[in-house]
Design an enzyme around this catalytic site. Sequence first.
Site, short mmCIF file in Angstrom:
data_model
loop_
_atom_site.label_atom_id
_atom_site.label_comp_id
_atom_site.label_asym_id
_atom_site.label_seq_id
_atom_site.Cartn_x
_atom_site.Cartn_y
_atom_site.Cartn_z
N ASN A 111 0.84 -1.20 0.00
CA ASN A 111 0.00 0.00 0.00
C ASN A 111 0.87 1.25 0.00
OD1 ASN A 111 -2.05 -1.85 0.21
ND2 ASN A 111 -2.36 -1.56 2.40
N VAL A 112 0.46 2.21 -0.77
CA VAL A 112 1.22 3.47 -0.88
C VAL A 112 0.55 4.59 -0.08
CG1 VAL A 112 2.14 2.85 -3.15
CG2 VAL A 112 -0.01 4.14 -3.01
N ASP A 113 -0.54 4.23 0.65
CA ASP A 113 -1.38 5.26 1.27
C ASP A 113 -0.82 5.85 2.55
OD1 ASP A 113 -3.68 2.55 2.12
OD2 ASP A 113 -1.96 3.30 3.25
N HIS A 146 5.95 -0.72 -2.62
CA HIS A 146 5.53 -0.05 -3.86
C HIS A 146 5.62 1.46 -3.75
CE1 HIS A 146 3.05 -3.84 -5.07
NE2 HIS A 146 4.34 -4.04 -5.08
N CYS A 154 12.33 12.96 -7.66
CA CYS A 154 12.70 13.61 -8.92
C CYS A 154 12.72 12.59 -10.05
CB CYS A 154 14.07 14.28 -8.80
SG CYS A 154 14.57 15.10 -10.34
N THR A 219 -4.47 -8.95 0.66
CA THR A 219 -3.87 -8.91 -0.67
C THR A 219 -4.34 -10.08 -1.51
OG1 THR A 219 -1.80 -8.84 -1.95
CG2 THR A 219 -1.78 -10.14 0.09
N SER A 220 -4.53 -9.80 -2.81
CA SER A 220 -4.95 -10.86 -3.73
C SER A 220 -3.78 -11.78 -4.06
CB SER A 220 -5.50 -10.23 -5.02
OG SER A 220 -4.49 -9.38 -5.59
N PRO A 245 -11.33 -11.98 3.16
CA PRO A 245 -12.65 -12.60 2.97
C PRO A 245 -12.70 -13.59 1.80
CG PRO A 245 -12.84 -10.21 3.22
CD PRO A 245 -11.39 -10.53 3.07
#
Length: 272
Positions: A111-113, A146, A154, A219-220, A245
């Site tokens: 996750n990049v969040d 990621h 840059c 994660t898938s 799930p």
Amino acid sequence: MVDPAGGEGTRTWEEARQAIRAGRGIVILTGAGVSAESGISTFRDPRDGLWARFRPEELATPEAFRRDPRTVWEWYDLRRRGVLGCEPNPGHRAIARFLLERDDTVVVTQNVDGLHQRALEDEVEAWGQGADEALARAAARILPLHGEILRVRCSRCDYNAAHREPVNSDSKETLPRCPQCGELLRPAVAWFGEMLEERVLERSIEAAASARVCVVAGTSALVHPAASVPQFTLRSGGSLVEVNPEETPLSARARWRFRVGAATALPRLLDP
Ligand code: APR
């Protein structure tokens, strides 16, 4: 052992909890599903996944950025503001508490969040003395495989910095530029076709190879090399705990599988 929803599988939960708490060396691999309960779309949900609404090759590639940096920044700035408008959920908070409690734990996130980092900040907020040092030590064990959407880098030199301000993509002239070399700045995330940061990947594999337990949450397990990280734990005799799930390609290798959301499962598995 699959515990569809909790109840009758209490023994299963307790077994997994014990394995996690007893294990020296824990890796927690997270994907978009861990942030789903914070209101952030996953990638492959057929209903509202990001890739159902946008074509990744049009936005998440170096070619797209070279061709049309404005549109790429417009999309990423929308995602950045979306992320900043969300809060860490109980799953992020449980991982943060575990990271602070256990210095033998590493979080490898796709996750990049930045919600894992923000959950850490929330958890130490109530601390007094030593909070900053504890936060820094724990944050250093979050490996953003990621990249991070709230950082920029840059597109030419090695400049890389936190950047949470809105980006004005009205014209190429209003896009952010590198203070070192003047070239366009880009989101500090890995795009399709790009190599991941080698040191981050190396540390992820090293941690997994020495982990007794790898918790795979949200994660898938379709995108490599992230999806290969848990294999290193298995190869060295460790166990997998899956929180999802849905079934994934890793499910058959998981010793415990919990078919519930991460915000429910992770506090139950990780809290003392
Ligand atoms: N709790 C746990 N898992 C959940 C939840 C939840 N509340 N909601 C959904 N999931 C699961 C889904 O069942 C799915 O298996 O999270 C997974 C999300 O899968 P993806 O959308 O494929 O996201 P992810 O695995 O993180 O994608 C990996 O692909 O496109 C690239 O760079 C992108 O990092 C991303 C990578």
